[in-house]
Design a protein around this motif. Structure first.
Motif, short mmCIF file in Angstrom:
data_model
loop_
_atom_site.label_atom_id
_atom_site.label_comp_id
_atom_site.label_asym_id
_atom_site.label_seq_id
_atom_site.Cartn_x
_atom_site.Cartn_y
_atom_site.Cartn_z
N TYR A 144 2.15 6.69 0.47
CA TYR A 144 1.14 5.73 0.90
C TYR A 144 -0.10 5.86 0.04
O TYR A 144 -0.38 6.92 -0.51
CB TYR A 144 0.78 5.95 2.38
CG TYR A 144 1.93 5.68 3.31
CD1 TYR A 144 2.22 4.39 3.72
CD2 TYR A 144 2.71 6.72 3.78
CE1 TYR A 144 3.28 4.15 4.59
CE2 TYR A 144 3.76 6.49 4.64
CZ TYR A 144 4.04 5.19 5.05
OH TYR A 144 5.09 4.96 5.89
N SER A 145 -0.87 4.79 -0.06
CA SER A 145 -2.05 4.80 -0.92
C SER A 145 -3.16 5.69 -0.40
O SER A 145 -4.04 6.08 -1.17
CB SER A 145 -2.57 3.37 -1.10
OG SER A 145 -2.96 2.84 0.15
N ASP A 146 -3.13 6.08 0.87
CA ASP A 146 -4.18 6.95 1.40
C ASP A 146 -3.89 8.44 1.19
O ASP A 146 -4.65 9.30 1.63
CB ASP A 146 -4.41 6.67 2.89
CG ASP A 146 -3.18 6.95 3.75
OD1 ASP A 146 -2.11 7.26 3.18
OD2 ASP A 146 -3.30 6.86 4.98
N ASN A 179 -5.06 12.93 -0.81
CA ASN A 179 -5.76 13.05 0.46
C ASN A 179 -6.89 14.06 0.32
O ASN A 179 -6.64 15.22 0.03
CB ASN A 179 -4.77 13.47 1.55
CG ASN A 179 -5.29 13.19 2.93
OD1 ASN A 179 -6.49 13.11 3.14
ND2 ASN A 179 -4.38 13.06 3.86
N LYS A 210 -4.11 7.64 -4.11
CA LYS A 210 -5.15 8.66 -4.17
C LYS A 210 -4.74 9.87 -3.34
O LYS A 210 -4.22 9.72 -2.25
CB LYS A 210 -6.46 8.09 -3.63
CG LYS A 210 -6.98 6.96 -4.48
CD LYS A 210 -8.25 6.41 -3.95
CE LYS A 210 -8.67 5.26 -4.85
NZ LYS A 210 -9.57 4.37 -4.25
N GLU A 229 1.41 15.36 2.75
CA GLU A 229 0.22 14.81 2.13
C GLU A 229 0.25 15.07 0.63
O GLU A 229 0.70 16.14 0.19
CB GLU A 229 -1.03 15.40 2.75
CG GLU A 229 -1.19 15.02 4.20
CD GLU A 229 -2.37 15.69 4.86
OE1 GLU A 229 -2.84 16.71 4.34
OE2 GLU A 229 -2.81 15.18 5.90
N SER A 243 0.83 -1.20 0.00
CA SER A 243 0.00 0.00 0.00
C SER A 243 0.87 1.25 0.00
O SER A 243 0.40 2.32 0.37
CB SER A 243 -0.92 -0.01 1.22
OG SER A 243 -0.14 0.01 2.40
#
Length: 147
Positions: A77-79, A141, A139, A90, A11
Motif C-alpha cells: 500500500y502507498s502508506d 511507514n 512511502k 510494514e 494506491s
C-alpha cells in the motif's frame, strides 16, 4: 477544445512473487565458484579449505531456503503497509531499485528483506511497483523504527 478525463491511480501494488531463475542461478554460481576456489588451494591448506567450503555450502542452502520463503501473494500500500501471505506488515525502507531488482526492508513475521526480481513476477506488476517507487507514491511507514 481538449477535454481531459480524470485519471485514477491505485494506491497499492499487487504482486505474485515466484522464484526468479536468474537470481537463483546468480546466487548459486557465486557460491559454487567460491567453493571451487577454496578447493583449488595447495594441499597443505585442504583441511581448512574443506571446512570453509562446507560452511559456504551450508550458507548457500540457508540463502536458498530464505529466498524460497519469499514466494507468494504480496500487496504493498502507498502508506507503507503491506499484506504478505495474509499477514500484515510494514515497509521500513526502499533499499535498492534497479532495472532488474527491487530490495525492500520490511517489518514482517516472515522476513526482514524482500527481494523482488523482474522475472519473479508479472512484468506489468513489476513496472507498476517501480513507477510507484520512482514517483514517491510508495512511502515507508514513518512509525516503524529503522534498523
Amino acid at each position: 477544445m481538449i477535454k481531459l478525463l480524470p485519471i485514477t491511480t491505485a494506491s497499492y501494488v499487487d504482486l505474485k512473487l515466484n522464484l526468479s531463475p536468474r537470481l537463483n542461478t546468480a546466487l548459486s554460481l557465486c557460491y559454487f565458484s567460491a567453493v571451487l576456489l577454496l578447493l583449488s588451494a595447495p594441499p597443505v591448506f585442504l583441511p581448512l579449505s574443506y571446512f570453509f567450503a562446507e560452511a559456504l555450502l551450508f550458507e548457500w542452502q540457508q540463502t536458498y531456503h530464505y529466498y524460497l520463503r519469499q514466494q507468494g501473494p504480496l500487496r504493498l500500500y502507498s502508506d507503507g503497509n503491506l499484506r504478505w501471505h495474509d499477514q500484515a506488515g510494514e515497509l521500513i525502507a526502499v533499499k535498492l531499485v534497479t532495472r532488474w531488482l527491487v530490495v525492500l526492508s520490511v517489518a514482517h513475521d516472515r522476513n526482514q528483506w524482500l527481494i523482488i526480481c523482474y522475472d519473479g513476477c508479472d512484468v506489468a506488476q513489476y513496472r507498476h511497483l517501480k513507477m510507484m517507487i520512482h514517483l514517491g507514491l510508495l512511502k515507508p511507514n514513518p512509525s516503524v523504527d529503522k534498523p
